[in-house]
Design a protein around this motif. Structure first.
Motif, mmCIF file in Angstrom:
data_model
loop_
_atom_site.group_PDB
_atom_site.id
_atom_site.type_symbol
_atom_site.label_atom_id
_atom_site.label_comp_id
_atom_site.label_asym_id
_atom_site.label_seq_id
_atom_site.Cartn_x
_atom_site.Cartn_y
_atom_site.Cartn_z
ATOM 1 N N VAL A 146 0.848 -1.194 0.000
ATOM 2 C CA VAL A 146 0.000 0.000 0.000
ATOM 3 C C VAL A 146 0.881 1.241 0.000
ATOM 4 O O VAL A 146 2.011 1.201 0.477
ATOM 5 N N CYS A 156 -6.019 2.704 2.165
ATOM 6 C CA CYS A 156 -5.063 1.626 2.476
ATOM 7 C C CYS A 156 -5.697 0.627 3.435
ATOM 8 O O CYS A 156 -5.568 -0.594 3.246
ATOM 9 N N LYS A 159 -8.139 -1.506 1.507
ATOM 10 C CA LYS A 159 -7.439 -2.474 0.654
ATOM 11 C C LYS A 159 -6.883 -3.637 1.481
ATOM 12 O O LYS A 159 -6.971 -4.799 1.076
#
Length: 169
Positions: A146, A156, A159
């Motif tokens: 990330v 981030c 994700k």
């Protein structure tokens, strides 16, 4: 008892690991944050650095074994670490080899790292640049990478959570 899961964030100083860790812990209430910086404070309190009375073992040695100890007791951790040299990287990988570790590479452009160092005022200027000569240069295998500058902390976190969910299925 099953081992606690470990989300291990590796990146240079000022890359956003601590902020990212805290946000992950907010979204993962059964996880606890453990930082190499906080752990170093414990070691520092034990030592007398003014009189050069130092523990003759790298802090990371004890840190990695503490991560394992928590995991052995079923405690889930979000760990932020700077694997800044060969010993630290090798010791981490060897110590946590048989543990459920989800590795996250935390990246940030050098220009932003330098800006963050200057703004924070509690960092050695140039530390991140120096660490970049080793960190992320050893063909580290991450479950996800990330970039806290390009996509921001919240994205981030999202994700990481998505990838973690996919891996745990």
């Amino acid at each position: 008892m099953s081992k606690g899961r470990i989300i291990l964030l590796n990146g240079v100083s000022s890359s956003g690991k601590s902020t990212l860790s805290k946000k992950l812990v907010e979204k993962l209430p059964d996880y606890f944050h453990l930082s190499i910086d906080d752990f170093d404070c414990v070691i520092e309190k034990m030592e007398n650095r003014d009189q050069n009375k130092l523990i003759p073992v790298p802090t990371e040695y004890f840190f990695h074994r503490s991560i394992a100890m928590f995991s052995n007791k079923g405690v889930n951790l979000v760990v932020d670490q700077v694997m800044h040299d060969r010993f630290t990287l090798d010791d981490c990988l060897e110590t946590l080899n048989k543990y459920p570790v989800f590795f996250v590479g935390v990246h940030c452009p050098l220009e932003e790292l330098e800006r963050r160092e200057a703004v924070r005022g509690d960092r050695v200027i140039g530390q991140a640049k120096n660490q970049l000569t080793f960190v992320h240069q050893q063909n580290e295998r991450y479950d996800i990478n990330v970039d806290t500058y390009q996509v921001g902390i919240e994205n981030c976190v999202d994700k990481i959570m998505e990838r973690l969910a996919a891996v745990n299925q």
